[in-house]
Scaffold this active site. Structure first.
Site, PDB file in Angstrom:
ATOM      1  N   GLN A  73       2.608  11.896   2.758  1.00 37.09           N
ATOM      2  CA  GLN A  73       1.360  12.301   2.152  1.00 37.09           C
ATOM      3  C   GLN A  73       0.303  12.723   3.151  1.00 37.09           C
ATOM      4  O   GLN A  73       0.293  12.173   4.168  1.00 37.09           O
ATOM      5  CB  GLN A  73       0.845  10.986   1.222  1.00 37.09           C
ATOM      6  N   SER A  88       7.341   7.818   5.467  1.00 30.66           N
ATOM      7  CA  SER A  88       6.820   7.242   4.319  1.00 30.66           C
ATOM      8  C   SER A  88       7.457   8.055   3.023  1.00 30.66           C
ATOM      9  O   SER A  88       8.789   8.076   2.817  1.00 30.66           O
ATOM     10  CB  SER A  88       5.101   7.187   4.311  1.00 30.66           C
ATOM     11  N   LEU A  89       6.335   8.583   2.392  1.00 31.53           N
ATOM     12  CA  LEU A  89       6.900   9.430   1.211  1.00 31.53           C
ATOM     13  C   LEU A  89       8.103  10.488   1.652  1.00 31.53           C
ATOM     14  O   LEU A  89       9.116  10.547   0.939  1.00 31.53           O
ATOM     15  CB  LEU A  89       5.745  10.421   0.703  1.00 31.53           C
ATOM     16  N   ARG A 142       6.215   5.223  -7.711  1.00 33.41           N
ATOM     17  CA  ARG A 142       5.482   4.845  -6.569  1.00 33.41           C
ATOM     18  C   ARG A 142       4.299   5.061  -6.548  1.00 33.41           C
ATOM     19  O   ARG A 142       3.478   4.401  -6.055  1.00 33.41           O
ATOM     20  CB  ARG A 142       6.447   5.298  -5.427  1.00 33.41           C
ATOM     21  N   HIS A 155       0.833   0.798   3.180  1.00 33.17           N
ATOM     22  CA  HIS A 155       1.400   0.202   3.989  1.00 33.17           C
ATOM     23  C   HIS A 155       0.957  -1.215   4.673  1.00 33.17           C
ATOM     24  O   HIS A 155       0.820  -1.474   5.614  1.00 33.17           O
ATOM     25  CB  HIS A 155       2.104   1.114   5.113  1.00 33.17           C
ATOM     26  N   GLN A 169       9.013  -0.909   2.074  1.00 28.07           N
ATOM     27  CA  GLN A 169       8.519   0.339   2.810  1.00 28.07           C
ATOM     28  C   GLN A 169       6.879   0.487   2.172  1.00 28.07           C
ATOM     29  O   GLN A 169       6.039   1.129   3.089  1.00 28.07           O
ATOM     30  CB  GLN A 169       9.311   1.497   2.534  1.00 28.07           C
TER      31      GLN A 169
END
Length: 331
Positions: free
Chosen positions: A11, A105-106, A130, A210, A272
């Site tokens: 992102q 991440s994503l 998500r 996170h 995550q």
């Protein structure tokens, strides 16, 4: 054949118009965008209009809509996979052997789809869920994030321990992102400045990604993950949580072993959302296996810059537009 790792952005890499040239020139990429529109419309959330196609927001904006978490995460994932499919259909793809996939991440979801561990449709639905859960969590607490550049890692970890801020991303040896309650992040920033930190960049995000503030989102997401089919994959996918592959092909023999790895994958994907992204360890692990040619697929070139700072010996190419595939030349 040249051994490569495919890597995918997270992102923040989004931009209006991304992927349009792939849509116009590649039937394989167009099929991905069309499938995404179909899935996106059928799984509409309260925060968006189901009559607006995902591809329309990607190609035309407006920017504020594309930047919203509900659109941003599915958009980046879809564009990344579309670019990958265009690459896979190109004759040059036959010159490469994919040894690992990874994403920030994503981007880990793009990596999972690229490896074959999950199909595109299921992964997009996961990304939608998500995004919705993370956006919901941002409304519960006032969170913040900031990138800290060129500050000692151990000192930063200690400051976070003292202030209650948390580490979101270990992006490179020089760049670490902190996260958490807004007041705690602000306290950490002041402490970093007192300790000599000179470059701190507050991030324009809607919440504390996170971090423990995403705990409820992670818990709900774990329930969603139980229903997702996972396939045995011959290409290892790096976990953001551990910095190591979710599973190895040589260990995926037998139904019990496969199930153990699939459970491990589901656990790490839920963690995550709250845990630190171990991007430095992901990059260093792949390089330690002798793979030093990375191809970043998707919008932007953020990962290329980060990886150069982790290990200057790694060669990173980008595929953001069709002409990038034509220009691809790994020596």
């Amino acid at each position: 054949m040249k051994n490569i790792a495919l890597i995918f952005p997270g992102q923040g890499a989004q931009k209006v118009g991304m992927g349009l040239e792939f849509y116009q020139s590649s039937p394989e990429a167009k099929a991905i965008f069309d499938k995404a529109d179909e899935i996106f419309k059928c799984h509409s959330g309260e925060s968006r209009n189901p009559d607006i196609a995902l591809s329309q927001v990607i190609f035309e904006g407006p920017e504020e809509k594309l930047t919203s978490t509900a659109y941003c995460q599915p958009a980046i994932f879809t564009m990344s996979v579309a670019a990958l499919k265009a690459f896979e259909a190109h004759p040059k793809y036959k010159n490469f052997s994919v040894k690992f996939t990874a994403g920030l991440s994503l981007g880990e979801y793009s990596a999972l789809a690229a490896s074959g561990a999950m199909n595109f449709a299921d992964t997009l639905r996961l990304v939608q869920k998500r995004a919705a859960l993370m956006e919901e969590a941002t409304k519960e607490n006032q969170g913040a994030m900031a990138a800290v550049i060129g500050f000692d890692k151990d000192k930063l970890i200690e400051i976070c321990r003292q202030t209650g801020a948390q580490i979101a991303n270990f992006n490179s040896h020089e760049q670490i992102v902190i996260t958490g309650h807004k007041a705690k992040v602000e306290a950490a920033i002041e402490a970093i400045k007192i300790a000599g930190g000179q470059k701190i960049i507050p991030l324009a995000v809607s919440g504390a990604f996170h971090s423990s503030l995403m705990g409820l989102a992670a818990s709900k997401f774990a329930t969603t993950l139980k229903d997702i089919a996972i396939n045995p994959s011959t290409i290892p996918v790096l976990s953001n949580v551990t910095g190591r592959p979710h599973f190895h092909p040589e260990r995926s023999e037998g139904s019990l072993k496969e199930q153990a790895f699939f459970d491990h994958l589901r656990l790490n994907l839920s963690k995550q959302i709250t845990d630190s992204v171990q991007w430095v360890e992901c990059v260093e692990f792949i390089a330690s296996q002798g793979v030093t040619n990375f191809i970043e697929i998707g919008p932007g070139r953020v990962l290329k810059g980060l990886i150069r700072r982790v290990n200057p010996a790694i060669n990173v190419s980008n595929i953001e537009k069709p002409q990038d595939i034509e220009a691809l030349n790994l020596n």
